[in-house]
Motif scaffolding. Structure first.
Motif, PDB file in Angstrom:
ATOM      1  N   CYS A   1      43.235 -56.288  -2.293  1.00 44.73           N
ATOM      2  CA  CYS A   1      44.217 -55.001  -2.328  1.00 44.73           C
ATOM      3  C   CYS A   1      43.428 -54.155  -2.978  1.00 44.73           C
ATOM      4  CB  CYS A   1      45.472 -55.686  -2.937  1.00 44.73           C
ATOM      5  SG  CYS A   1      45.176 -56.214  -4.867  1.00 44.73           S
ATOM      6  N   ARG A   2      44.152 -52.709  -2.888  1.00 40.50           N
ATOM      7  CA  ARG A   2      43.768 -51.422  -3.342  1.00 40.50           C
ATOM      8  C   ARG A   2      44.133 -50.933  -4.350  1.00 40.50           C
ATOM      9  NH1 ARG A   2      41.509 -47.483  -0.011  1.00 40.50           N
ATOM     10  NH2 ARG A   2      42.296 -45.354  -0.506  1.00 40.50           N
ATOM     11  N   VAL A   3      43.304 -50.392  -5.525  1.00 46.48           N
ATOM     12  CA  VAL A   3      43.791 -49.928  -6.495  1.00 46.48           C
ATOM     13  C   VAL A   3      44.619 -48.538  -6.339  1.00 46.48           C
ATOM     14  CG1 VAL A   3      43.258 -48.920  -8.747  1.00 46.48           C
ATOM     15  CG2 VAL A   3      41.765 -50.757  -7.885  1.00 46.48           C
ATOM     16  N   ILE A   4      45.791 -48.348  -6.652  1.00 45.50           N
ATOM     17  CA  ILE A   4      46.438 -47.177  -6.573  1.00 45.50           C
ATOM     18  C   ILE A   4      46.635 -46.432  -7.543  1.00 45.50           C
ATOM     19  CG2 ILE A   4      49.206 -46.619  -6.087  1.00 45.50           C
ATOM     20  CD1 ILE A   4      47.775 -47.834  -3.792  1.00 45.50           C
ATOM     21  N   ASP A   5      46.610 -46.946  -8.939  1.00 46.56           N
ATOM     22  CA  ASP A   5      46.487 -46.134 -10.320  1.00 46.56           C
ATOM     23  C   ASP A   5      45.769 -46.963 -11.381  1.00 46.56           C
ATOM     24  OD1 ASP A   5      47.093 -44.313 -11.774  1.00 46.56           O
ATOM     25  OD2 ASP A   5      49.487 -44.972 -12.280  1.00 46.56           O
ATOM     26  N   ARG A   6      45.328 -46.010 -12.204  1.00 47.07           N
ATOM     27  CA  ARG A   6      44.464 -46.790 -13.284  1.00 47.07           C
ATOM     28  C   ARG A   6      45.122 -46.285 -14.576  1.00 47.07           C
ATOM     29  NH1 ARG A   6      39.334 -48.407 -15.040  1.00 47.07           N
ATOM     30  NH2 ARG A   6      39.070 -47.714 -17.333  1.00 47.07           N
TER      31      ARG A   6
ATOM     32  N   ARG B   1      39.917 -50.684   8.865  1.00 42.86           N
ATOM     33  CA  ARG B   1      40.684 -51.288  10.156  1.00 42.86           C
ATOM     34  C   ARG B   1      42.055 -51.239  10.226  1.00 42.86           C
ATOM     35  NH1 ARG B   1      38.508 -55.712  12.386  1.00 42.86           N
ATOM     36  NH2 ARG B   1      36.834 -56.109  11.063  1.00 42.86           N
ATOM     37  N   ILE B   2      42.454 -52.115   9.023  1.00 38.84           N
ATOM     38  CA  ILE B   2      43.834 -52.554   8.956  1.00 38.84           C
ATOM     39  C   ILE B   2      45.034 -51.355   8.586  1.00 38.84           C
ATOM     40  CG2 ILE B   2      45.105 -54.088   7.175  1.00 38.84           C
ATOM     41  CD1 ILE B   2      42.589 -55.663   6.984  1.00 38.84           C
ATOM     42  N   GLY B   3      44.370 -50.617   8.037  1.00 37.20           N
ATOM     43  CA  GLY B   3      45.270 -49.498   7.433  1.00 37.20           C
ATOM     44  C   GLY B   3      45.870 -49.632   6.078  1.00 37.20           C
ATOM     45  N   ASP B   4      46.910 -49.100   5.399  1.00 38.43           N
ATOM     46  CA  ASP B   4      46.987 -49.084   3.942  1.00 38.43           C
ATOM     47  C   ASP B   4      47.799 -50.194   3.623  1.00 38.43           C
ATOM     48  OD1 ASP B   4      46.848 -48.248   1.582  1.00 38.43           O
ATOM     49  OD2 ASP B   4      48.380 -46.594   1.816  1.00 38.43           O
ATOM     50  N   ARG B   5      47.381 -51.309   3.906  1.00 33.92           N
ATOM     51  CA  ARG B   5      47.925 -52.579   3.103  1.00 33.92           C
ATOM     52  C   ARG B   5      46.871 -53.720   2.791  1.00 33.92           C
ATOM     53  NH1 ARG B   5      50.368 -55.981   8.081  1.00 33.92           N
ATOM     54  NH2 ARG B   5      49.089 -55.337   9.664  1.00 33.92           N
ATOM     55  N   PRO B   6      47.290 -54.562   1.892  1.00 34.87           N
ATOM     56  CA  PRO B   6      46.453 -55.417   1.278  1.00 34.87           C
ATOM     57  C   PRO B   6      46.243 -56.715   2.810  1.00 34.87           C
ATOM     58  CG  PRO B   6      48.091 -55.208  -0.243  1.00 34.87           C
ATOM     59  CD  PRO B   6      48.576 -54.628   1.080  1.00 34.87           C
TER      60      PRO B   6
ATOM     61  N   LEU C   1      31.242 -56.295  -1.174  1.00 34.19           N
ATOM     62  CA  LEU C   1      31.516 -57.771  -0.839  1.00 34.19           C
ATOM     63  C   LEU C   1      31.657 -57.590   0.722  1.00 34.19           C
ATOM     64  CD1 LEU C   1      32.530 -60.457  -1.825  1.00 34.19           C
ATOM     65  CD2 LEU C   1      34.846 -59.919  -1.369  1.00 34.19           C
ATOM     66  N   VAL C   2      30.922 -58.773   1.453  1.00 36.18           N
ATOM     67  CA  VAL C   2      30.961 -59.099   2.591  1.00 36.18           C
ATOM     68  C   VAL C   2      31.713 -60.063   3.021  1.00 36.18           C
ATOM     69  CG1 VAL C   2      29.463 -59.425   4.545  1.00 36.18           C
ATOM     70  CG2 VAL C   2      28.849 -57.704   2.730  1.00 36.18           C
ATOM     71  N   VAL C   3      32.460 -60.149   4.059  1.00 36.96           N
ATOM     72  CA  VAL C   3      33.204 -61.205   4.526  1.00 36.96           C
ATOM     73  C   VAL C   3      33.094 -61.222   6.119  1.00 36.96           C
ATOM     74  CG1 VAL C   3      35.398 -62.350   4.870  1.00 36.96           C
ATOM     75  CG2 VAL C   3      35.052 -61.095   2.681  1.00 36.96           C
ATOM     76  N   GLY C   4      32.818 -62.399   6.350  1.00 44.22           N
ATOM     77  CA  GLY C   4      32.419 -62.691   7.979  1.00 44.22           C
ATOM     78  C   GLY C   4      31.483 -61.530   8.363  1.00 44.22           C
ATOM     79  N   GLY C   5      30.506 -61.073   7.779  1.00 43.89           N
ATOM     80  CA  GLY C   5      29.276 -60.222   8.105  1.00 43.89           C
ATOM     81  C   GLY C   5      29.660 -58.717   8.014  1.00 43.89           C
ATOM     82  N   GLU C   6      30.896 -58.298   7.617  1.00 45.17           N
ATOM     83  CA  GLU C   6      31.391 -57.199   7.331  1.00 45.17           C
ATOM     84  C   GLU C   6      31.742 -56.726   6.029  1.00 45.17           C
ATOM     85  OE1 GLU C   6      34.327 -54.381  10.102  1.00 45.17           O
ATOM     86  OE2 GLU C   6      34.372 -56.569  10.609  1.00 45.17           O
ATOM     87  N   PRO C   7      31.171 -55.320   5.691  1.00 46.40           N
ATOM     88  CA  PRO C   7      31.735 -54.886   4.341  1.00 46.40           C
ATOM     89  C   PRO C   7      33.207 -54.791   4.055  1.00 46.40           C
ATOM     90  CG  PRO C   7      30.334 -53.286   5.417  1.00 46.40           C
ATOM     91  CD  PRO C   7      30.242 -54.654   6.334  1.00 46.40           C
ATOM     92  N   ILE C   8      33.618 -55.000   2.961  1.00 46.14           N
ATOM     93  CA  ILE C   8      35.234 -54.838   2.794  1.00 46.14           C
ATOM     94  C   ILE C   8      35.751 -53.767   3.140  1.00 46.14           C
ATOM     95  CG2 ILE C   8      35.668 -54.124   0.395  1.00 46.14           C
ATOM     96  CD1 ILE C   8      36.415 -57.634   1.529  1.00 46.14           C
ATOM     97  N   SER C   9      35.138 -52.454   2.765  1.00 45.61           N
ATOM     98  CA  SER C   9      35.860 -51.057   3.092  1.00 45.61           C
ATOM     99  C   SER C   9      35.754 -51.066   4.520  1.00 45.61           C
ATOM    100  CB  SER C   9      35.144 -50.041   2.373  1.00 45.61           C
ATOM    101  OG  SER C   9      33.641 -49.986   2.856  1.00 45.61           O
TER     102      SER C   9
END
Ligand SMILES: *Cc1c(COP(=O)(O)O)cnc(C)c1O
Length: 399
Positions: A289-294, A24-29, A11-19
């Protein structure tokens, strides 16, 4: 989601891919808002509605200062509901006569801050008017009357008028308050009628606009007071759930033409104001947000993420929903995948309420993938109980 671009699997938001953004943000949603989507939304509304209609942004939908700053440059005024929002509104440089302050239970401190700043106070009760009059010294406070009309809006997601309500002055009491206003050292600005929110049906919106203008004209005429503005509310909804259709603006535009004519026939210099919150920003925001466990529990797949109810109460279904439904959700790092499964997305909180998606059809995801919750630009970050369980705050970015 039709609004968003996809780059490969991402997914791209504001021209940039999500990952990349999340890296850049670090480990938080994070809440990600797309400035171009907000800009386009205002532009398309302007193109459709009559030119004579003024658009105000109701800050409470998304008070992030950068978002408010962006919208302040695109709309005609800001509507605030606290002294905190007043500070944000003032910092955008918006002219004080284009800022109005509504909300039941304004404290003395709220009222004096509003008077000192010179913004319009939407008076919600007789008692509030009396208190305002008590604070008058050198400058005349600008006041408008917020009216609780004697009609209800059908199919509103949230009814805010009609019947007994804490909001506004009952229509039948308004003539008495207007008579009092004439004896007060205040500067009468107009009438404010807000009937409800999150409406996807144009008919009740048009009907409520007609009621509102009739009521406002009756009141002003009866009192012999010329309004500088009449604010007939908003209530424009956005589609959240499967089967929801976007609001049809064409009939609303035609109706507003007629409403504007009625107003200008009696008060040619009077401004007709619509106040909207979620319609400007709701579809321009995504929560990631990020998947921590499945895990699989008795045949059911759970994607356990680092985000949840504490960041996004509305998506969990606990912010005014009666029957819980899923917000639109996708695996933001597997957008190209045709391998799907039924999975539930949950957060890290120890409560069964912490559910972002219940048995949704999603791309098969694993630990490290990102989950996107769409339609999250309004009533997200600041409408959620961040302190519950003491997890980190989500980031907020305007991209
Ligand atoms: C909440 C509110 C709004 C904004 O409602 P939306 O559904 O976000 O458009 C506008 N005006 C008043 C008075 C409100 O309380």
């Amino acid at each position: 989601m039709a609004n968003y671009e996809i780059d490969g699997d991402e997914l791209v938001v504001g021209g940039e891919p999500i990952s990349r953004i999340m890296g850049r943000i670090g480990d938080r949603p994070a809440y990600l808002y797309d400035r171009n989507l907000i800009r386009r939304r205002v532009e398309s509304l302007r193109e459709t509605l009559p030119e004579s209609v003024s658009l105000h942004y109701a800050i409470k939908a998304n008070p992030m200062p950068e978002v408010v700053e962006l919208l302040a440059g695109l709309v005609d005024g800001l509507d605030i509901a606290s002294a905190g929002e007043l500070d944000v509104a003032i910092s955008t440089g918006t002219a004080t006569h284009d800022i109005s302050f509504a909300g039941p239970g304004k404290s003395d401190g709220d009222l004096t801050a509003a008077i000192d700043a010179g913004v319009t106070i939407n008076v919600e009760s007789f008692g509030e008017l009396r208190r305002i009059c008590g604070f008058v010294d050198s400058q005349r406070p600008k006041v408008a009357l917020r009216i609780n009309p004697d009609f209800e809006v059908k199919s509103s997601g949230m009814k805010m008028a009609g019947g007994a309500k804490p909001f506004g002055i009952d229509a039948e009491l308004a003539p008495g308050v207007l008579a009092e206003i004439k004896n007060c050292p205040v500067d009468f600005q107009g009438i404010h009628i807000f009937s409800g929110a999150q409406n996807l049906n144009h008919e009740p919106i048009c009907e409520s606009q007609q009621y509102a203008i009739r009521l406002a004209l009756d009141l002003c005429r009866g009192a012999g007071l010329a309004p500088r503005f009449v604010n007939i509310g908003g209530g424009f909804g956005i589609p959240y759930f499967r089967g929801d259709q976007p609001l049809n603006l064409e009939p609303i535009a035609a109706n507003l033409d007629h409403v504007a004519e009625q107003l200008s026939a009696e008060y040619p210099d009077c401004e007709l104001v619509l106040e909207l919150g979620r319609y400007f920003v709701g579809e321009a925001g995504v929560y990631v947000c990020r998947v921590i466990d499945r895990k699989v529990s008795r045949g059911q797949v759970f994607l356990v993420t680092n985000g949840g109810l504490h960041h996004h109460l509305a998506a969990s279904g606990n912010f005014g929903q009666i029957l819980r439904k899923n917000y639109p959700v996708a695996i933001a790092t597997r957008m190209g995948s045709d391998d799907t499964e039924t999975a539930s997305v949950v957060g890290p909180l120890c409560t069964p309420l912490d559910l972002l998606a219940d048995k949704a059809q999603l791309a098969i995801a694993d630990v490290g993938d990102y989950v996107a919750v769409f339609q999250s630009g309004a009533y997200g970050y600041t409408a959620s109980p961040h302190l519950f369980l003491s997890h980190p705050l989500p980031a907020e970015l305007l991209l």
